[in-house]
Write a protein that holds these residues in place. Sequence first.
Motif, PDB file in Angstrom:
ATOM      1  N   UNK A  37      28.868  19.215  80.304  1.00  0.00           N
ATOM      2  CA  UNK A  37      30.065  19.808  79.712  1.00  0.00           C
ATOM      3  C   UNK A  37      29.778  20.781  78.589  1.00  0.00           C
ATOM      4  N   UNK A  95      36.207  28.304  76.589  1.00  0.00           N
ATOM      5  CA  UNK A  95      35.568  27.467  77.611  1.00  0.00           C
ATOM      6  C   UNK A  95      35.399  28.250  78.912  1.00  0.00           C
ATOM      7  N   UNK A 131      37.829  20.953  84.567  1.00  0.00           N
ATOM      8  CA  UNK A 131      38.454  20.683  83.279  1.00  0.00           C
ATOM      9  C   UNK A 131      39.334  21.848  82.820  1.00  0.00           C
ATOM     10  N   UNK A 133      43.307  21.461  82.183  1.00  0.00           N
ATOM     11  CA  UNK A 133      43.851  21.773  80.851  1.00  0.00           C
ATOM     12  C   UNK A 133      44.690  23.053  80.876  1.00  0.00           C
ATOM     13  N   UNK A 171      41.057  15.624  87.427  1.00  0.00           N
ATOM     14  CA  UNK A 171      40.692  14.608  86.434  1.00  0.00           C
ATOM     15  C   UNK A 171      39.692  13.625  87.044  1.00  0.00           C
ATOM     16  N   UNK A 220      36.372  15.177  86.717  1.00  0.00           N
ATOM     17  CA  UNK A 220      35.889  15.053  85.337  1.00  0.00           C
ATOM     18  C   UNK A 220      35.425  13.618  85.080  1.00  0.00           C
TER      19      UNK A 220
END
Lengths: 358, 389
Positions: free
Chosen positions: B6, B302, B322, B326, B379, B382
Amino acid sequence: MASDQDLVVETVRDILSGFEPFVLTPERPWDEGLWSALAEAGLTGVGLPEEAGGSGGELADAVAIVRTLASGAAAVPVAEQLLVAGPALVAADLDLPSPEEPLTVAVEGTVAAEPSDDGDGPGRFVLTGTATDVPWAGVARHVAVLATPPAGIEGAVLAVVDASGLTASSAVNLAGEPRGSLVLDGVGVPGALLTPARAATLRARYALTRAVQISAALEQVLAWTVQYAGERQQFGRPLGKFQAIQMELAQMAGEVTSTAALVDAAVQALGRGEDTVVLAAAAAKVRAGEAVERVAKLAHQVHGAIGFTQEYRLHHLTRRCWSWRDEAGTELAWSRTLGAALVAAGPDDVWPAFTAVV
Amino acid sequence: MSSNQLTLAPAPPSEAAERVRLEVREFLAQELAAGTFTTHVDTWLSGVDPEFSRKLGAHGWLGMTWPKEYGGHERTAQERYAVTEELLAAGAPVAAHWIADRQSGPNLLRYGTEAQRKEILPRIAAGECYFVIGMSEPDSGSDLASIRTRGVRNADGDFVVNGAKIWTSNAHHSHYGIVLVRTGPPGEGPRGKHQGLTQLLVDLSLPGISVNPIRILDGGHHFNEVVFTDVVVPGDMLLGTEGAGWHQVTAELAFERSGPERFLSTWPLLAEFGRRAAATGDPAQLAVLGRLSSRALALRQLSLRIAAALDRGELPDIPAALVKDMGTTFEQDVVDEVRRVVDVPASLDSPDPLGRALAEAQLHAPGYTLRGGTNEILKGIVARGLGLR
């Protein structure tokens, strides 16, 4: 992260391993032993120039130290010293107190500065009023105070106050960290005039410092929570195998990762000395505060009742994060600052202003 | 979480990227002034304008990072990123070429044969060749490995394709689809169904293909169902390796999920809201503008890091998931947060541009967290990156 910073981080971790986080009380408001160990290793002067009495090194080294101490819930004013007060004094050509003695910063309150002719030469001011919400008040030996300048002058006066003769009120933040007030009763001190832009940059450094601390602490909170979810068994399997828990942890990871990216970008802008650092810091502080909202809530939820106790380590970080997001300017104040700046160039220029922030 | 999954290296701003950003900004201002387009929300899926796409191609703003021998311009991912952002922020009509430029072209560069690249990439870069993504199916949804469209080799080595793809954006305007088909049996075990999948490059004008419109909430038509009935896809239109379709799709999704379109679909609404906040000076509105912007800035940092990682040949699929999770949540929140602090009803017929932008963003909003993989699936990816599954 560069290998230089890896080495710094390793050194700080080694030192930290000898000092457990503890519940702060009026009798024991800071970790004096940890401070001495860090000072002895020269780590309380990193990022401050050697000719000013510091240990030298880059901003990135100082940030790495602050991050490591924040994720270790270290009760020492290193962040204030290395990232806020120290650099501000150096930038204003004021004498830096010995980095072995804790230095903090005071930007709130009603302190007024008047020029002084007390016979100690130029660059002297008399400070009168009360500095409020002073981090590590009563602990720090020196305080860099941002005061209102004499009438007719724009900007601010930055002055260095020896706090040993002053009494601090006993206010603390949600984590028990000292945040008291200092009454300055016409004390004569060395100081310098700051332009409005320099004063704004100082406030921004302080806000960004809290964002750096929050970002590091939340990364640790996420790591602890993932670890706990992998170990704690319920209904015959680890918590982390439940899809609902996985969704919560993934959401935490999103908050932590996006916050870290923005905070890091703002730190780089600070390192490059860019004018936009005030807005980059504003954005980082707002984002970090919002991340605290979600990450701390979910971390406590996943940890269950044990995470709500003083015997368990989680609160050392969540209580600090809840405090840090309110300090150095609230989220509301910084979000207004950022919003106003985005429309300042004109109603059609929000996008260009946005892309210029960081 | 292993930090290497990450934590991505920072992407410091480049002067070249800032230069091309200003060029595109100037171009868009001229086009807006000339009335060749009007700003809308979510135009990367609903703003089809082939003429506009050709103009972008003529400026060298498509296929930007590809080799020159394929019509590309050998510019950096950062420069491309700046162009992409400017187009999204202006709400320009970019849907015709979007998938081809973002996803199908890079896919062809990575897996295509020399003949496929030579034939197709220069046309994409010119803004004249458009693609659909042929992944999802009526019964598969996010369970992509459960697809049932089959490609069976005939005696000539061609693939005979039967089945249906759904949610194919702009299939009615497109020339090709990259279609995921089952060409072999699934393997054993929980990941066994990832085996036996293959990507085919399908000319949508082939006999046996029908395109049926599916309208979305605002009445707009960009979704379709594409039905394949005994479509003979030449054997040399195999993309990449037969049976390696799952791996190829996974790589493709990292491009698809991490771009600025995953948090800027609603920027035209935010810009309109900014105009309002500038006019009123209302502290509550300014605070909301600042708060939403801080989220967008974080996602942008990001996303930029992922673009740089893709440029280095890495496959940051977990951070990409991610960003999509988000970012699309943010896009939906923009509608909620803005409407709370403005006294403006959402309506497509509103005399107030803010009311229209709110209506467009609201009616498109359910799609943000579905397209490109539902946020629950993302998710899950992740969570796997966190070592939980």
